[in-house]
Motif scaffolding. Structure first.
Motif: not given
Ligand SMILES: [Zn+2]
Ligand SMILES: [Zn+2]
Length: 488
Positions: A339-343, A385-389, A476-480
């Motif tokens: 989860s993006v929350e972890e970061f 993808e959204n809130k999922n890494l 559907q992905y973003n490069l982060v």
């Protein structure tokens, strides 16, 4: 032939009783003794007998010797001039050596130069001594004297001068060996550069002076401009206050937002300009600091941490990653579905759709953002993808962004079991082992879920997230790219 001594050292011919004081200066006659010397009458008679009618060449010995003396005088002059020249040349060379600094064996060099010149000077001196001997006529000396008589002085001068050329060549060679010439050339250049620099400064000063004068003139001419000048300072002051208020407002506003809106704000800011939103992000994270001093921990700690976490479940890892004190376990990890929350403790360095091209310019801007404080940060890179890494790899920035060359082999991280590559004009990414096959992106082991590859060529199809390839499967992905925030 009977010969009686003349009281003045001249023999009297016993045939004609005339003094034997004539010589024939013809070279061929010199080979026959009785045809080269004698009294005038006998010599003429002998020459007539063999049809050698060059009577003008039969001259008196005194005239003969005086001619030779004249030539000797000329030779002496030539030698004397050479000696003086050579001496001043020697001094000149020695002087030029003594002013050059940093020659390792200056004394030795001086000695060699001295030797060279001395031996040449010695030759000249000896030659002078030989010439200075007063010639005296005797029949035994006839051939030798005749040679002097006919000697070509110009030729002699050339010959002697040639020795001097040889000497010059030897001296040059020695100076070259000792790099004297190079050093002299260098010093000359250095002086020229220095002169240019002085000139440049002078011009610069003149220019500045001129600018100042022009400025003064302008101020005098326009009272309106003077008013503007006086207004400048208060205007700047008011603007500063406005800017300060704006910053305070942003700070409060951002702190009041939840993570999602913060993320969105960050993304928007990044899209507008990657370089200038550093400050806002810093403000956003002010209340989310952690206490790890990133530069101080050792690999030892890192491995200890890894062992410690090996047996723990994903859930444990998740809770650990939320622990603000320690993100070290992330180093050289490949992670799926986090989860993006972890970061929360990470800055968003880059977050763009897969359909955006990744150029050299993008690379450089990211480098600038990561290394703004010159620290090697923990960086995570992958697909969101959204809130999922969906798939990310984490390591120190120096590992992640190192340029590599090999399209068939990724570089093992110094910190653990992750293999990085960043091949310019092809792609970058990570893999769980060193084998890669970059046609553009990595096509090795197509079913592997732990491979991430992102093309830097223009083709937007060049994307890989695990076993998914191509833009249609990955749009559907973003490069982060995240970077761990520094606690100090
Ligand atoms: Zn003759
Ligand atoms: Zn005679």
């Amino acid at each position: 032939m009977f010969e009686s001594k003349h009281p003045f050292g001249v023999n009297i011919c016993n045939i004609t009783s005339s003094p034997e004081k004539f010589v024939c200066i013809n070279l061929e006659c010199s080979e026959k003794k009785d045809q080269s010397f004698g009294c005038y009458e006998c010599l003429i008679k002998k020459h007539k007998q063999i049809d050698q009618l060059h009577f003008e060449k039969i001259i008196e010995i005194t005239a003969f010797l005086s001619q030779i003396k004249q030539k000797q005088k000329k030779k002496m002059d030539i030698l004397q001039k050479l000696i003086i020249d050579c001496d001043s040349k020697k001094k000149q060379v020695q002087q030029s050596i003594s002013v050059v600094e940093n020659i390792i064996s200056n004394d030795l060099l001086q000695q060699r130069i001295e030797q060279l010149f001395s031996s040449y000077l010695m030759k000249l001196q000896n030659e002078k001594v030989v010439i200075s001997l007063t010639p005296d006529y005797s029949q035994q000396q006839h051939l030798k004297l005749l040679k002097f008589y006919h000697e070509d002085i110009e030729q002699y001068e050339k010959l002697i001068a040639q020795n001097g050329v040889g000497l010059q060549e030897q001296v040059d060679e020695i100076l070259e060996n000792y790099q004297i010439v190079t050093i002299q050339k260098f010093n000359k250049l250095k002086n020229e550069v220095e002169e240019l620099r002085i000139q440049f400064n002078e011009y610069n000063q003149k220019l500045e002076q001129w600018e100042r004068e022009r400025e003064r003139a302008r101020a005098r001419e326009s009272p309106f401009m003077q008013v503007i000048e006086q207004l400048k300072l208060p205007v700047v002051f008011v603007l500063s206050i406005l800017l300060f208020l704006n910053i305070i407002y942003s700070l409060f506003y951002l702190n009041a937002q939840d993570l999602d809106s913060g993320l969105i704000l960050n993304q928007t800011l990044q899209q507008s300009d990657l370089n200038f939103n550093q400050m806002n992000q810093d403000q956003y994270y002010t209340n989310q600091t952690y206490n790890t001093n990133q530069t101080n921990y050792t690999n030892q700690t890192k491995y200890t941490n890894q062992t410690k976490y090996t047996n723990q479940t994903n859930q444990d890892k998740q809770s650990k990653s939320q622990n603000k004190e320690n993100q070290l376990w992330l180093i050289s990890e490949i992670l799926e579905n986090r989860s993006v929350e972890e970061f929360k403790n990470f800055m968003i360095i880059y977050d763009q759709s897969f359909n955006q091209p990744f150029t050299q310019d993008t690379y450089e801007r990211i480098q600038k953002r990561i290394y703004w404080d010159k620290k090697d940060k923990i960086v995570c890179i992958g697909a969101r993808e959204n809130k999922n890494l969906r798939l990310i790899g984490c390591d120190f920035a120096s590992e992640v962004f190192s340029i590599t060359q090999n399209a068939y082999s990724a570089r093992k991280s110094k910190n653990g079991e992750i293999y990085w590559y960043w091949v310019q004009q092809k792609s970058f990414g990570f893999s769980p082992n060193k084998n890669i096959v970059l046609t553009n992106i990595d096509y090795e082991d197509p079913t592997s879920e732990l491979r991430f590859s992102f093309g830097t060529a223009k083709n937007l199809e060049d994307r890989r997230v695990g076993s998914k390839y191509g833009h249609n499967n990955t749009n559907q992905y973003n490069l982060v790219i995240y970077a761990l925030k520094d606690s100090d």
